[in-house]
Write a protein that holds these residues in place. Structure first.
Motif, PDB file in Angstrom:
ATOM      1  N   LEU A 705      24.636  44.585  39.657  1.00  0.00           N
ATOM      2  CA  LEU A 705      23.646  45.634  40.107  1.00  0.00           C
ATOM      3  C   LEU A 705      23.546  45.491  38.165  1.00  0.00           C
ATOM      4  O   LEU A 705      23.581  46.367  37.703  1.00  0.00           O
ATOM      5  CB  LEU A 705      23.680  47.017  40.325  1.00  0.00           C
ATOM      6  CG  LEU A 705      22.384  47.372  40.928  1.00  0.00           C
ATOM      7  CD1 LEU A 705      22.099  47.868  42.380  1.00  0.00           C
ATOM      8  CD2 LEU A 705      21.830  48.300  39.436  1.00  0.00           C
ATOM      9  N   THR A 706      22.174  44.890  37.941  1.00  0.00           N
ATOM     10  CA  THR A 706      21.424  45.381  36.384  1.00  0.00           C
ATOM     11  C   THR A 706      20.468  45.650  37.142  1.00  0.00           C
ATOM     12  O   THR A 706      19.193  45.509  37.271  1.00  0.00           O
ATOM     13  CB  THR A 706      21.583  43.978  35.754  1.00  0.00           C
ATOM     14  OG1 THR A 706      20.556  42.877  36.785  1.00  0.00           O
ATOM     15  CG2 THR A 706      23.258  43.022  35.535  1.00  0.00           C
ATOM     16  N   VAL A 707      20.050  46.360  35.572  1.00  0.00           N
ATOM     17  CA  VAL A 707      18.651  47.436  35.253  1.00  0.00           C
ATOM     18  C   VAL A 707      17.697  47.060  34.291  1.00  0.00           C
ATOM     19  O   VAL A 707      18.530  46.714  33.447  1.00  0.00           O
ATOM     20  CB  VAL A 707      19.150  48.840  35.502  1.00  0.00           C
ATOM     21  CG1 VAL A 707      17.483  49.427  35.420  1.00  0.00           C
ATOM     22  CG2 VAL A 707      19.257  49.317  37.077  1.00  0.00           C
ATOM     23  N   SER A 708      16.898  46.543  34.628  1.00  0.00           N
ATOM     24  CA  SER A 708      15.922  46.468  33.295  1.00  0.00           C
ATOM     25  C   SER A 708      14.569  47.147  33.507  1.00  0.00           C
ATOM     26  O   SER A 708      14.120  46.567  33.888  1.00  0.00           O
ATOM     27  CB  SER A 708      16.373  44.380  32.798  1.00  0.00           C
ATOM     28  OG  SER A 708      15.236  44.073  31.580  1.00  0.00           O
ATOM     29  N   PRO A 709      14.219  47.434  32.090  1.00  0.00           N
ATOM     30  CA  PRO A 709      15.232  47.615  31.112  1.00  0.00           C
ATOM     31  C   PRO A 709      16.497  48.690  31.178  1.00  0.00           C
ATOM     32  O   PRO A 709      16.268  49.674  32.208  1.00  0.00           O
ATOM     33  CB  PRO A 709      13.717  48.107  29.606  1.00  0.00           C
ATOM     34  CG  PRO A 709      13.235  48.533  30.745  1.00  0.00           C
ATOM     35  CD  PRO A 709      12.661  47.676  31.987  1.00  0.00           C
ATOM     36  N   GLU A 710      16.952  48.885  31.039  1.00  0.00           N
ATOM     37  CA  GLU A 710      17.945  50.599  31.353  1.00  0.00           C
ATOM     38  C   GLU A 710      17.379  51.416  30.464  1.00  0.00           C
ATOM     39  O   GLU A 710      18.176  53.062  30.928  1.00  0.00           O
ATOM     40  CB  GLU A 710      19.409  49.833  30.418  1.00  0.00           C
ATOM     41  CG  GLU A 710      20.129  49.019  31.093  1.00  0.00           C
ATOM     42  CD  GLU A 710      21.284  48.536  30.287  1.00  0.00           C
ATOM     43  OE1 GLU A 710      21.505  48.954  29.426  1.00  0.00           O
ATOM     44  OE2 GLU A 710      22.413  47.752  30.855  1.00  0.00           O
ATOM     45  N   ILE A 711      16.559  51.798  29.533  1.00  0.00           N
ATOM     46  CA  ILE A 711      16.122  52.585  29.299  1.00  0.00           C
ATOM     47  C   ILE A 711      14.203  53.034  29.269  1.00  0.00           C
ATOM     48  O   ILE A 711      13.661  52.139  28.626  1.00  0.00           O
ATOM     49  CB  ILE A 711      16.503  53.070  27.090  1.00  0.00           C
ATOM     50  CG1 ILE A 711      17.447  53.117  27.246  1.00  0.00           C
ATOM     51  CG2 ILE A 711      15.717  54.380  26.530  1.00  0.00           C
ATOM     52  CD1 ILE A 711      18.422  52.797  25.589  1.00  0.00           C
ATOM     53  N   LEU A 712      14.105  54.593  29.731  1.00  0.00           N
ATOM     54  CA  LEU A 712      13.042  53.872  30.151  1.00  0.00           C
ATOM     55  C   LEU A 712      11.664  55.623  29.166  1.00  0.00           C
ATOM     56  O   LEU A 712      12.788  56.452  29.511  1.00  0.00           O
ATOM     57  CB  LEU A 712      12.010  54.259  31.556  1.00  0.00           C
ATOM     58  CG  LEU A 712      12.229  53.304  32.248  1.00  0.00           C
ATOM     59  CD1 LEU A 712      12.491  54.687  33.602  1.00  0.00           C
ATOM     60  CD2 LEU A 712      12.004  52.343  32.155  1.00  0.00           C
ATOM     61  N   TYR A 723      10.163  49.494  36.184  1.00  0.00           N
ATOM     62  CA  TYR A 723      12.061  48.631  35.870  1.00  0.00           C
ATOM     63  C   TYR A 723      12.037  47.560  37.214  1.00  0.00           C
ATOM     64  O   TYR A 723      11.610  47.779  37.952  1.00  0.00           O
ATOM     65  CB  TYR A 723      13.017  49.628  35.642  1.00  0.00           C
ATOM     66  CG  TYR A 723      13.290  50.437  37.128  1.00  0.00           C
ATOM     67  CD1 TYR A 723      14.252  49.884  37.038  1.00  0.00           C
ATOM     68  CD2 TYR A 723      12.613  51.785  37.342  1.00  0.00           C
ATOM     69  CE1 TYR A 723      14.520  50.471  38.864  1.00  0.00           C
ATOM     70  CE2 TYR A 723      13.108  52.600  38.532  1.00  0.00           C
ATOM     71  CZ  TYR A 723      14.144  51.929  38.846  1.00  0.00           C
ATOM     72  OH  TYR A 723      14.783  52.672  40.188  1.00  0.00           O
ATOM     73  N   ASP A 724      13.408  47.174  36.454  1.00  0.00           N
ATOM     74  CA  ASP A 724      13.407  45.602  37.213  1.00  0.00           C
ATOM     75  C   ASP A 724      14.897  46.011  37.664  1.00  0.00           C
ATOM     76  O   ASP A 724      15.485  46.788  37.228  1.00  0.00           O
ATOM     77  CB  ASP A 724      13.631  44.247  36.725  1.00  0.00           C
ATOM     78  CG  ASP A 724      12.121  43.994  36.819  1.00  0.00           C
ATOM     79  OD1 ASP A 724      10.910  44.115  37.942  1.00  0.00           O
ATOM     80  OD2 ASP A 724      11.916  43.102  36.444  1.00  0.00           O
ATOM     81  N   VAL A 725      15.429  45.349  39.004  1.00  0.00           N
ATOM     82  CA  VAL A 725      16.768  45.958  39.790  1.00  0.00           C
ATOM     83  C   VAL A 725      16.688  44.151  40.074  1.00  0.00           C
ATOM     84  O   VAL A 725      16.854  44.271  41.382  1.00  0.00           O
ATOM     85  CB  VAL A 725      17.395  47.186  40.257  1.00  0.00           C
ATOM     86  CG1 VAL A 725      18.755  46.820  40.815  1.00  0.00           C
ATOM     87  CG2 VAL A 725      16.851  48.398  40.300  1.00  0.00           C
TER      88      VAL A 725
END
Length: 765
Positions: A705-712, A723-725
């Motif tokens: 599982l990747t999250v983009s962006p990882e910082i909000l 963000y996207d997962v």
């Protein structure tokens, strides 16, 4: 209101009770009690290594020579104290107490006292009793109106008195107190501000039947129980026959209540349910609590789905029960994307003890509705017999003592054992089982107790090794702080939702097992044996019906604290702050599968945490059009969508399965056993101002599982960021379900915004 019936005990039971009493006197030459004894630390004799040794010596010196050499000598010392106080607690007869008082260093002694806890206790279990937090921020839910869709209400119960309520009902309230059979308009007050009933549907379906109680008065007890759980007023001295004694109050004790009776002894039909919800919305309620559901119907035919869409449009939070068809997967109802679906969990409370002749005390489970004298009776155990599975065999030893039944794993068998024991009129019985007695079958009709399989070996060893083993059972005792809790109840229905599996359901878990709340006086609340039936103004019941009003009450508190929040925002706050851990800080267990931790398909995000929900940091909001976009993606026809939305003003320009929901569920193909799924989410910063959040992921097994962006990075309050997962997954074991979570953690702050993640084979839907 009719007077309460007088329940007269039949002569056989009276004789049976006298028989218990006489045998108890015969079995105990001197009655014992627990005493707390204070000692003078400065007089500690140096001959002893520890103060514990000194206290044991004092107790031993009080015993008679006969008792000291008897196999029935008990371990009298309960606790030694050396910090908060100096001394000990012990089980002592009056003669032994007198001897202790003559001991060197004696200061004072007094009987142990039962602590008065605040019942239903669930508010305490949920930490609402803290000096700050949601209760105080919401002023206990003051002036929020909760509409309960149920079986009616017993308005004379003290939980519905209006002491302490403000005398001005909110101007938005448009409801009435509907007059009917045994129900006058004057019965309503500043707590119970409205009551209506809807039975045209059930009358039409059963035209030959006459409605037995043609008013909002409750004849089942269900609605009285659920409504008092949501927002009952403070009632001192409430209990269930001496169990769970204390001050009862609802989760939102200053909220207003309105009852909409749609459940009848003669039936319950969708048309009446729809009418009740429709009227509740028109009347101006803020929260709807509905502890019922409809199985096997699509969203566009589900009256709760349809009515709750209208409620959601007006900002009304709808809280619903998941159902009691667990632990199988896919059994959940009310898996509706725009409402809150609540699973049921246990609480940290149990009742009664088993005391062996050697002094060993075991906390067990009993709700026998009397303080029976089952004291120092012979303990009978024979591993080579199946006495507890036969009324005939039990009857042969009925008057010999307390029967210790063999351990059983089949929940149906322990129910049969209890039935046989009831019919045999035993002096006492001990059952061994790890099967949770969390429903009404757990109520004890006989002077009996259930102990766990973990505690059983020491009891069996004592029964087999002693020439004359004895035991006592103590009733009307309440113990809290039991570990581990909560666990998800085995009966609680599980996701995925058959009506729409693409949204993870249930959302959260709330206390649902053995909940004490108001009841009706004309219905049986307990029984003794086979022919004595007892009423009670308060009853202990279990089910997701009991869990739902806990969540409804918390939603009412949040509505009072954040009146500007949408229904989706309140649901999001509850989901992202829920805890997946029990009171031992281990993952919540599943009582339906005893060896397993609970998956989000059973508990959603976890146990509801009201105080954390007050300040969730980030929320996942959604508009009515967002839900319509989902219906469009499901390829519902225009008419099917219209049945839900009631308006053609919505459009299908942007159909999307990707609802902005605070949880994630992805299904992989049974054929390819792998795949990927992309989610898009938008969060709103409801914190104090600028804040930075970083993503932390616990990967579901077999998935990346990747999250983009990882910082909000938020610059101001109410700013929205997306963000996207991406989940790339495969079947890591044949047809297995895996789960993890995504947590947004605030830099330098206390906020943790958690979303559960489930990856599952499509075949489970």
């Amino acid at each position: 209101m009719e007077p309460k019936p007088i329940f007269v005990l039949p002569l056989p039971f009276m004789l049976f009770s006298i028989h218990w009493f006489l045998l108890a006197l015969h079995g105990s030459a001197a009655e014992s009690s627990i005493y707390i004894v204070h000692m003078d630390k400065s007089l500690f004799p140096r001959v002893f290594t520890t103060h514990h040794d000194w206290f044991e010596c004092i107790i031993d010196s009080t015993k008679s020579a006969t008792l000291r050499h008897s196999s029935r000598q008990s371990q009298k010392l309960v606790y030694s104290y050396n910090q908060a106080m100096y001394g000990f607690s012990a089980v002592l007869t009056s003669e032994e107490l007198a001897a202790v008082k003559n001991s060197l260093g004696f200061v004072a002694a007094y009987p142990d006292r039962t602590a008065t806890i605040d019942t239903t206790h669930t508010f305490e279990f949920l930490s609402l009793d803290s000096s700050s937090g949601l209760w105080h921020a919401s002023n206990f839910g003051e002036d929020v109106i909760v509409g309960v869709i149920d079986s009616g209400v017993w308005p004379e119960n003290e939980s519905f008195k209006d002491d302490g309520m403000t005398k001005k009902i909110p101007n938005k309230w448009k409801g009435i107190c509907q007059e009917g059979q045994d129900f006058n308009t004057s019965i309503c007050n500043f707590k119970l501000i409205g009551a209506r009933y809807f039975n045209k549907g059930v009358i039409a379906a059963n035209s030959k039947d006459k409605i037995s109680m043609n008013s909002a008065r409750d004849t089942a007890g269900h609605g009285t129980h659920t409504s008092s759980t949501v927002a009952g007023n403070y009632v001192g001295g409430a209990s269930y026959f001496g169990y769970a004694k204390g001050v009862a109050r609802g989760i939102a004790p200053r909220a207003r209540l309105a009852m909409y009776k749609v459940i009848w002894d003669e039936g319950r039909v969708a048309s009446d349910v729809m009418a009740g919800m429709d009227q509740a919305i028109a009347d101006g309620v803020d929260v709807i609590s509905i502890s019922m559901g409809f199985d096997g119907v699509p969203l566009y035919e589900d009256p709760i789905a349809i009515a709750s869409f209208a409620a959601m449009e007006k900002g009304v939070v709808v809280s619903s029960s998941a159902g009691n068809a667990g632990p199988d997967l896919g059994t959940l109802h009310n898996g509706i994307p725009w409402l809150l679906t609540v699973a049921a969990g246990t609480i940290d409370r149990t009742f009664g003890t088993l005391i062996l002749g050697n002094g060993q005390t075991i906390t067990g489970w009993t709700l026998f509705p009397a303080n029976a004298l089952v004291e120092n009776f012979p303990l009978i155990y024979n591993k080579n017999t199946s006495a507890c599975n036969s009324v005939k065999l039990l009857s042969k030893v009925a008057e010999e003592g307390i029967i210790l039944c063999d351990s059983v794993s089949d929940p149906e068998l322990i129910i049969k054992q209890r039935s046989y024991v009831n019919k045999a009129s035993l002096l006492g019985a001990v059952f061994i089982s790890d099967q949770p007695l969390e429903n009404e079958e757990g109520h004890s009709r006989s002077p009996s107790i259930v102990i766990s399989a973990q505690d059983a070996p020491s009891v069996i060893k004592y029964a087999k090794s002693q020439e004359n083993p004895t035991a006592s059972i103590k009733f009307q005792q309440t113990f809290v702080g039991i570990k581990s809790a909560p666990a998800v109840a085995g009966y609680s229905s599980r996701g995925p939702s058959p009506s729409y599996p693409g949204v993870l359901k249930p959302d959260i878990m709330a206390p649902g097992s053995n909940v004490l709340a108001a009841f009706i006086p004309h219905r049986v609340a307990a029984a003794i044996g086979t022919n004595v039936f007892l009423p009670s103004d308060y009853n202990i019941l279990s089910g997701t019906s009991m869990a739902c009003p806990h969540a409804s009450g918390v939603a009412a508190l949040l509505k009072a604290a954040h009146p500007e929040w949408s229904a989706a925002a309140i649901r999001s706050a509850l989901v992202t702050t829920a805890s997946p851990l029990d009171n031992t800080q281990s993952p919540i267990r599943d009582q339906g599968y005893r060896a397993q931790y609970a998956s989000p398909l059973a508990i959603g995000a976890g146990q509801i945490d009201p105080n954390k929900a007050l300040d969730p940091g980030l929320i996942y909001d959604a508009t009515p059009q967002d839900y319509v976009n989902l219906l469009c993606a499901l390829k519902y026809t225009q008419k099917q969508i219209l049945t839900i939305t009631r308006s053609a003003s919505y459009n299908c320009a942007k159909p999307s399965f990707d609802l902005n929901y605070p949880s994630f569920i992805a299904f992989y193909s049974n054929k390819t056993r792998s795949g990927s799924h992309k989610f898009r989410r938008t969060v709103t910063n409801v914190g104090g101002g600028a804040a930075t959040y970083r993503a932390k992921v616990t990967q579901p097994k077999g998935s990346v599982l990747t999250v983009s962006p990882e910082i909000l990075t938020f610059r101001y309050k109410n700013e929205k960021l997306s963000y996207d997962v991406m989940i790339n997954y495969s079947m890591y074991k044949k047809e297995n379900i895996s789960y993890g979570d995504l947590v947004w953690i605030e830099d330098g702050g206390a906020q943790r915004v958690r979303s559960p993640i489930v990856v599952a084979p499509g075949g489970i839907v």
